[in-house]
Design a protein around this motif. Structure first.
Motif, PDB file in Angstrom:
ATOM      1  N   ALA A 110       7.656 -39.704  24.652  1.00 38.95           N
ATOM      2  CA  ALA A 110       8.087 -38.839  25.747  1.00 38.95           C
ATOM      3  C   ALA A 110       7.407 -39.238  27.052  1.00 38.95           C
ATOM      4  O   ALA A 110       8.047 -39.281  28.109  1.00 38.95           O
ATOM      5  CB  ALA A 110       7.772 -37.379  25.407  1.00 38.95           C
ATOM      6  N   TYR A 123      13.454 -33.890  18.132  1.00 38.97           N
ATOM      7  CA  TYR A 123      14.695 -33.705  18.888  1.00 38.97           C
ATOM      8  C   TYR A 123      14.527 -32.628  19.950  1.00 38.97           C
ATOM      9  O   TYR A 123      15.109 -32.719  21.048  1.00 38.97           O
ATOM     10  CB  TYR A 123      15.842 -33.344  17.949  1.00 38.97           C
ATOM     11  N   ARG A 156      12.882 -34.287  22.782  1.00 40.85           N
ATOM     12  CA  ARG A 156      13.831 -35.129  23.516  1.00 40.85           C
ATOM     13  C   ARG A 156      14.677 -34.283  24.471  1.00 40.85           C
ATOM     14  O   ARG A 156      15.022 -34.728  25.574  1.00 40.85           O
ATOM     15  CB  ARG A 156      14.743 -35.880  22.539  1.00 40.85           C
TER      16      ARG A 156
END
Length: 281
Positions: A80, A209, A212
């Motif tokens: 990230a 996820y 994300r």
């Protein structure tokens, strides 16, 4: 959530688990420097986020001797930071302060919060006629309402989502905040997801996820992204949490968490501009 300075029976339980895992610490019920070091060592071994805070994910790893695959990993945070072009310490700070600590309920469903006032807006945006909308509000005031409220928390929020899905499944998904970082479902299209259903599916899969989705959310807002890159915590907190961010000291907590992680030797993956420094208050 047990951390430095915590004390009591829950800390003794944690210390017993750490000791059974090989840590050389006393089981005295005080979360001091030795327990902090042991927690970080365990988090490192199990591939968890290394923050020294013993929450449900750390306890689950100690009890089962492995990291649950759906839980966030240290590598997830590194990716990230790379994608956002920010210091890893900044992402770690946001994860500590802005996330809910866990993206899943004990029954493995994602953490959500259903917002009835957003359902009202989404139905209107989707073309539901005023008279029909008024009738739905009268029939289901806890699910569709111009005003906030009706929160039940925990698993009961999924019951509200299920009930709202019988009225309009896509609008119901859009009306929830999802996962670790509480991203609203109505952002699905702007963040590049194929449909509300696909959004819900991925938010229900792993915390990776969910992270994300947070990255995409920041990237989609140039001002928010710039504030994070430049470590302007007050601006980031205002844009992310709204104008009442000061009530919860989000900016102060973010700055302090960033400073702590940076001092621990958490070197930036991408250095911020030299003219910026983290806020201290």
């Amino acid at each position: 959530m047990l951390k430095l300075g915590s004390h009591g029976a829950a800390v003794r339980t944690l210390q017993a688990l750490l000791k059974a895992d090989g840590a050389r610490i006393a089981v005295d019920g005080w979360f001091g420097p030795a327990t902090l070091a042991a927690v970080r060592d365990a988090q490192r071994r199990y591939g968890l986020v290394i923050d020294g805070i013993a929450g449900p994910k750390t306890l689950a790893a100690l009890q089962s001797d492995h990291r649950t695959p759906r839980h966030l990993s240290a590598l997830d945070l590194e990716h990230a930071a790379q994608d956002l072009g920010v210091p890893l310490a900044a992402v770690r700070a946001v994860n500590e302060v802005e996330s809910r600590g866990t993206g899943f309920l004990p029954d493995d469903r994602p953490v959500i919060l259903y917002e009835r006032h957003i359902m009202h807006r989404r139905l209107k945006a989707r073309g539901v006629q005023p008279d029909t909308l008024a009738a739905l509000v009268a029939r289901h005031p806890d699910l569709i309402n111009p005003q906030r409220g009706g929160y039940l928390g925990g698993t009961a929020e999924h019951a509200r989502l299920t009930a709202a899905s019988r009225i309009h499944p896509d609008a119901a998904i859009e009306s929830c905040s999802w996962g670790l970082f509480q991203i609203m479902g109505w952002h699905w299209q702007a963040l590049g997801y194929a449909s509300p259903q696909r959004w819900a599916e991925l938010m229900s899969t792993t915390e990776g996820y969910q992270l994300r989705a947070f990255v995409a959310f920041v990237q989609a807002d140039p001002a928010l992204h710039a504030a994070l890159r430049e470590l302007r915590w007050a601006t980031f907190a205002r844009l992310y949490n709204g104008p009442d961010y000061r009530a919860n000291l989000y900016d102060v907590r973010l700055a302090r968490a960033y400073a702590r992680y940076a001092l621990e030797g958490d070197m930036p993956i991408a250095a911020p501009p030299s003219s910026t420094t983290p806020a201290t208050a």
